[in-house]
Design a protein around this motif. Structure first.
Motif: not given
Length: 146
Positions: A37-38, A84-87, A111-113, A135-138
């Motif tokens: 999704l990036l 962003g992106g609705g969340e 986590s995403v860094e 990131v909201a995929a997690v």
């Protein structure tokens, strides 16, 4: 020096693949969902090829992303909520100085860094909204409280 996730091999006139050390869970299904999704462009910069599972980069100097880090569930570091992106996505600022910033998602496992060189602005917030959908995929299991 703050920026340390990657070592970029520079050849005059050529921007090759970015070497980014994979995070412990970089090969997870959750990270595959994030990477799918990036955005192809971030801060007006094109995505670059990377070496390392669960990694991405854009531009030169490179904005770096590593999925699969240990989750942050408690921290005394500053935490910001970025829409962003609705969340909204909560990010902990792990480090910030004249060379750039390193932020990590709060309350998401894995986590995403993201490492943002200072050339993209005084704060990483300029690039984070464009990463929110991926990131909201997690799913969030906790949120910043202050």
């Amino acid at each position: 020096m703050l920026l340390g996730l990657a070592a970029v091999a520079l050849v005059p006139g050529c921007a090759g693949p970015v070497q980014v050390t994979a995070a412990p869970e970089g090969s997870s299904d959750a990270c595959a969902d994030v990477l799918a999704l990036l955005p192809a462009e971030l801060a007006g910069q094109p995505e670059r090829e990377t070496r390392g599972a669960g990694t991405a980069a854009w531009g030169d100097p490179a904005v770096l992303l590593r999925c699969g880090e240990e989750p942050v569930l408690a921290s005394t570091q500053p935490c910001v909520s970025v829409p962003g992106g609705g969340e909204d996505v909560d990010w902990v600022v792990l480090a910030s100085d004249d060379s750039g910033s390193i932020v990590r998602t709060f309350g998401r496992d894995p986590s995403v860094e993201v490492e943002v060189p200072a050339t993209y602005g005084p704060a990483p917030v300029a690039v984070l909204p464009d990463l929110a959908e991926a990131v909201a995929a997690v799913p969030a299991t906790a949120v910043c409280t202050g």
